[in-house]
Design an enzyme around this catalytic site. Structure first.
Site, PDB file in Angstrom:
ATOM      1  N   ASP A  37       5.509  -0.445 -14.407  1.00 35.20           N
ATOM      2  CA  ASP A  37       5.140  -0.123 -15.762  1.00 35.20           C
ATOM      3  C   ASP A  37       4.192   0.810 -15.449  1.00 35.20           C
ATOM      4  O   ASP A  37       3.328   0.914 -14.944  1.00 35.20           O
ATOM      5  CB  ASP A  37       4.532  -1.312 -16.637  1.00 35.20           C
ATOM      6  CG  ASP A  37       4.421  -0.843 -17.810  1.00 35.20           C
ATOM      7  OD1 ASP A  37       5.375  -0.760 -18.785  1.00 35.20           O
ATOM      8  OD2 ASP A  37       3.349  -1.039 -18.332  1.00 35.20           O
TER       9      ASP A  37
ATOM     10  N   GLU B 258       8.508   3.666 -13.638  1.00 33.70           N
ATOM     11  CA  GLU B 258       8.738   4.167 -15.113  1.00 33.70           C
ATOM     12  C   GLU B 258       7.662   5.069 -15.180  1.00 33.70           C
ATOM     13  O   GLU B 258       6.485   4.838 -15.319  1.00 33.70           O
ATOM     14  CB  GLU B 258       8.251   2.904 -16.101  1.00 33.70           C
ATOM     15  CG  GLU B 258       8.637   3.270 -17.444  1.00 33.70           C
ATOM     16  CD  GLU B 258       7.505   2.965 -18.713  1.00 33.70           C
ATOM     17  OE1 GLU B 258       7.682   3.086 -19.566  1.00 33.70           O
ATOM     18  OE2 GLU B 258       6.308   2.897 -17.825  1.00 33.70           O
TER      19      GLU B 258
HETATM   20  C1  NOJ Z   1       5.967   0.859 -20.897  1.00 32.65           C
HETATM   21  C2  NOJ Z   1       6.782  -0.196 -21.443  1.00 32.65           C
HETATM   22  O1  NOJ Z   1       8.212   0.008 -21.239  1.00 32.65           O
HETATM   23  C3  NOJ Z   1       6.475  -0.464 -22.819  1.00 32.65           C
HETATM   24  O2  NOJ Z   1       7.154  -1.418 -23.650  1.00 32.65           O
HETATM   25  C4  NOJ Z   1       5.062  -0.992 -22.791  1.00 32.65           C
HETATM   26  O3  NOJ Z   1       4.397  -0.867 -24.313  1.00 32.65           O
HETATM   27  C5  NOJ Z   1       4.056   0.131 -22.283  1.00 32.65           C
HETATM   28  N1  NOJ Z   1       4.628   0.517 -20.766  1.00 32.65           N
HETATM   29  C6  NOJ Z   1       2.846  -0.424 -21.955  1.00 32.65           C
HETATM   30  O4  NOJ Z   1       2.877  -1.465 -20.976  1.00 32.65           O
END
Ligand code: NOJ
Length: 933
Positions: free
Chosen positions: A589, A651
């Site tokens: 993440d 991500e």
């Molecule tokens: C990316 C995640 O996909 C999202 O859902 C989240 O709110 C943020 N990162 C913060 O962790």
């Protein structure tokens, strides 16, 4: 003199294909053979061994001894071996000793090997003692492939037949079958491949493993071919004591079994499921579930081992170690999903799977059961590279996938019960969004304990059971890792608050004094991604207003300080914790956020905090700092120390593609989500540009490209693509916004998906997109839970619309999401028409378009192919990937199919004149162009 290369060039095929075609081998299609014969005739080429001598001036002959049984396997091995040996200048001579018509002949009399060959390859052929003695006396180099015969001094290459038998049987057990018959090659049959005995032992071992005994009445032996399978099955049926599933020791027997069952009016898989072993080239068309073996890989390896001795290099002393290659499960229709099983409604069946003692026992495996070993399921080996280079990975958002206990929130047992859906759909792996203990300030992306499961999702034992259940189905599992921030309920943050401004514990987070005379202003101007300032002021233990802490997301998500060694050490430990439990990797993440610019400088403009830098201008001080790469190099070393291919997926909202590619350099992560692709407009030039650019950027660092259209953070693509082309992606849609056209959206979404699935690399699917689910654009505002809605002062609707629990059964409460009506976000009434049970088996439904697309993607190896652009009119994209042509019509008018093309698959119907309408993707087989050799 005409050379074989000239014929190959004229016919548009490889030299190996020319050779095969001229020798009448069955592995060449009729069309190709005709083309080769024509070219040979035109060039007056004669295929005599002397004329077909190959490169390098070196010549020689390798005798390949083959049986007639399992012709697919033998063909695939020989073909691959031939490619290698041809290149090195060797001709292959085939000696067929397996046909029953030759039953009385001894091999070596016919072959007269000593005079004519330089080496011997024994493929799937057991030798008698006479032949073995003759072979030994020849003192030739040789190799055996899956032959069941050990020739002293020769390397042997084979699969683990025992494991293959076990995997096939465990697949059936995993589907809930308990009366499983075994039909296998008769060892008394002179030509039964010895592997059949091993595979049958694997079947027996799998039953023993569940505390079950093989029943003699459910075991029948016969010839190891389709006819034998048919006869064995008829005998089984005649015994009257019906099994619910049949394990066959090879695909040919399995296909014979399916035919016998169909003839007897028994429905496969509703009444009896069938699984085989091999992945015969007809297994796909037959819908046969099977345990596949890497046949071509065995051929290539075998040929490779001969090249050294053929070139005069002496072999090393001692007996060569056998090479044993892995096998992997390919589930297809003949074992079907459990829900299809006669007389057992889905829910009852689901419970029975969850509650059987044998399955439950999996959850009691020690946590370290898979430490230090490759997970014990059959895993897909890939001659073209590791699994993640071409995998289709399905994102499960646990709270909205399936609810087992009726509290309205999906959970891990719910996922386990629905895993067979994913097997039926045909994906390779799942990625689970966070299920860890959390106050759920941001739907679980605020983690309070990285080593446990939140009670709303189940228990740690459920996570173990989920891993085991996925593994037994051949599915890999990635979990979400949230390293940029913890929850404010994490013990570290509690300790940081308690420690006061001078305490060491604060150093794990980003605490600063405020600006202004009394520190009442935030330390800098950074904005939270969800809206509002990225800083919150704390009350110190003495009750006075104190320092501020940084949270790039919600107040409940304090950012960690990655300069601290204990933060780094903690996450390495967390990685190990889940790797030890058997996960196949991590989706990381906010991978671009961990390191901040040291001076925490103000940042303007502030309006686009979630994205990384654009193609121009300075980089924001909170995103994509060079320091993050060192962290991922450390992690990569950790993952590489584990067996199997475990992966890291970034991500990272970073652009341009070249900047993103830095995250997937060879010593960093394996993949990064391609959000530039997700954000590209629905137009031919935009799609062409993003595809080309993505492929080039990842190729530059040797990583696979990824493709993604939807996830839990963005408007579902079935809605997004209905927005006027070029509209920037909105952050949510509400009831008072203009409502996108669902019909147009779905039409484009299906076209986009088929385009995506035809691209090489790895593709990500988000749960529910296989049903064509749109965004819930009329969700009542009072039910919204995404912090974006509140933090943006109700300016942005946020992400709830793509997170609504998904529909499984049109007429069930909560559309089958859970046992009752409860659903944490209200489901729209139109969910019924999207439910899985309304689409499954319905030709042309979105679900079937996905399922067929995924099957063909695998069968045609699109994931490991390449894109070659072909000429096309404006508004149309047309390219080749391997043997497939892909055409998407973005233009206003329908376009003709290319001349002679055969339609293989389409995202929607052609128009009445057989043309490709607007917003449709078609997959084609070329008609009049030379095929691939
Ligand atoms: C990316 C995640 O996909 C999202 O859902 C989240 O709110 C943020 N990162 C913060 O962790």
């Amino acid at each position: 003199m005409t050379r074989i290369e000239d014929v190959a060039r004229l016919a548009g095929v490889s030299t190996a294909t020319v050779s095969r075609a001229l020798r009448g081998l069955p592995t060449v299609s009729e069309t190709t053979r005709r083309r080769v014969l024509l070219a040979a005739e035109q060039l007056d080429y004669s295929a005599s061994p002397s004329a077909s001598r190959l490169a390098g001036g070196k010549t020689g002959t390798v005798a390949v001894i083959v049986p007639r049984i399992t012709p697919w396997f033998v063909g695939a091995v020989v073909e691959a071996a031939e490619e290698v040996l041809h290149r090195a200048g060797y001709e292959l001579l085939l000696y067929n000793i397996g046909g029953r018509e030759h039953a009385r002949h001894r091999l070596l009399h016919r072959a007269n090997l000593p005079k004519r060959v330089d080496a011997v390859m024994l493929v799937a052929t057991p030798l008698g003692t006479d032949d073995l003695a003759t072979i030994a006396s020849l003192a030739l180099p040789g190799v055996t492939v899956s032959s069941g015969t050990v020739v002293p001094g020769w390397p042997s290459i084979r699969i683990d037949d025992l494991a293959a038998g076990r995997t096939a049987t465990e697949h059936l057990l995993g589907l809930g079958h308990r009366r499983i018959a075994c039909i296998s090659g008769d060892p008394a049959d002179e030509y039964a491949h010895p592997a059949h005995l091993e595979r049958r032992r694997g079947y027996q071992e799998a039953l023993h493993g569940r505390g079950m005994l093989p029943e003699p009445r459910l075991s029948v032996e016969n010839r190891a071919d389709a006819e034998g399978g048919r006869l064995a099955t008829e005998e089984l049926l005649a015994r009257g004591d019906r099994p619910t599933a049949i394990f066959a020791s090879c695909d040919e027997m399995a296909m014979g079994a399916v035919n016998a069952l169909r003839t007897a009016g028994v429905r496969v898989p509703q009444e009896i499921s069938v699984v085989g072993i091999d992945n015969h080239d007809l297994a796909g068309a037959f819908g046969l579930s099977t345990v596949a073996q890497p046949a071509a890989e065995q051929g290539r390896l075998a040929a490779g081992t001969l090249l050294g001795p053929l070139a005069g290099r002496s072999r090393t002393d001692g007996e060569p170690t056998p090479v044993i290659l892995p096998t992997w499960l390919v589930p297809r229709d003949s074992t079907g999903p459990p829900g299809k099983t006669e007389g057992q409604p889905v829910r009852a069946r689901r419970e029975s799977i969850l509650n059987t003692p044998d399955t439950m026992s999996e959850s009691h495996l020690p946590a370290t059961a898979s430490t230090g070993t490759e997970p014990d399921v059959a895993r897909r080996p890939d001659p073209a590279g590791p699994w993640w280079r071409h995998a289709v990975i399905y994102q499960i958002y646990p709270r909205s996938f399936a609810d087992s206990d009726g509290d309205g929130i999906g959970d891990l047992p719910g996922i386990i019960a629905r895993l067979d859906h994913l097997v039926e759909l045909g994906v390779d792996a799942v990625w689970l969004s966070p299920f860890y203990p959390s106050p759920q300030a941001d739907a679980g992306y605020d983690v309070a304990d990285y080593r446990d499961v939140d009670p709303i999702f189940g228990r740690l034992a459920d996570a173990d059971q989920l891993l085991a259940a996925a593994r037994s189905r051949g599915l890999r599992v990635l979990v979400d890792l949230v390293p940029n921030h913890t929850s404010s309920a994490h013990p570290w943050f509690g300790a940081a608050l308690a420690a006061g401004p001078d305490g060491q514990e604060r150093a794990r987070y980003v605490f600063r004094d405020g600006r202004g005379p009394d520190g009442a202003e935030p330390p800098n101007d950074w904005q939270s991604v969800f809206g509002g300032p990225a800083w919150t002021r704390v009350t110190e233990p003495d009750g006075r207003p104190g320092q501020w802490y940084l949270h790039l997301f919600d107040t409940g998500q304090p950012d960690l300080n990655w300069d601290r060694p204990e933060v780094r050490a903690e996450f390495v430990d967390i990685l190990r914790y889940w790797l030890d439990r058997g996960v196949d990797g991590f989706r990381v993440d906010v991978a671009h956020g961990l390191v901040k610019q040291a001076d925490l400088a103000d940042w303007r403009p502030q309006d686009e905090p979630v994205s990384g830098p654009g193609t121009e201008g300075p980089r924001p001080p909170m995103w994509d700092q060079d320091g993050v790469h060192e962290i991922y190099r450390d992690w990569r070393r950790v993952l590489d120390s584990y067996p199997g291919e475990r992966i890291l997926v970034a991500e990272a909202w970073v652009q341009p593609a070249e900047r993103l590619a830095a995250y997937v350099r060879p010593d960093e992560m394996h993949q990064a989500f391609n959000f530039e692709y997700l954000e590209a407009s629905w137009s031919a030039p935009a799609q062409y540009a993003v595809i080309t650019r993505s492929l080039a950027a990842s190729a530059a660092v040797g990583a696979p490209t990824t493709w993604v259209l939807s996830n839990h953070d963005v408007l579902r693509h079935a809605t997004r693509l209905a927005l006027p082309v070029g509209t920037p992606r909105p952050r949510g849609i509400g009831v008072d916004d203009p409502q996108p056209d669902p019909v147009l959206g779905l039409r484009r979404a299906r076209a986009a998906t088929l385009l995506m699935l035809s691209l090489p690399g790895s593709a990500y699917l988000y749960q529910g997109e296989e049903l064509g689910l749109p965004e819930h654009t009329t969700l009542p505002d009072e039910s919204r839970q995404d912090p974006t809605w509140a933090r943006s002062g109700h300016a942005e609707r946020g992400r709830d619309g793509c997170r609504v629990p998904i529909p499984w059964e049109a007429d069930a409460p909560s559309y089958g999401f859970g046992p009752g009506d409860a659903s944490w976000l209200p489901q729209p009434t139109l969910w019924a028409e999207y439910a899985l049970d309304r689409q499954r088996g319905v030709p042309g439904s979105t679900y079937e378009v996905y399922r067929t697309g995924l099957r063909l993607r695998r069968e045609l190896r699109l994931g490991t192919g390449s894109v070659y652009w072909l000429e096309s009119p404006d508004g149309v994209l047309y390219f080749r990937n391997g043997a497939l042509r892909v055409l998407t019509n973005f233009g206003a008018d329908p376009v003709e199919l290319p001349a002679g093309a055969e339609l293989v698959h389409a995202s929607g119907p052609l128009d009445p004149d057989g043309r490709v309408p607007t917003d449709v993707t078609v997959w084609l087989r070329p008609g009049d162009e030379p095929g691939e050799a």
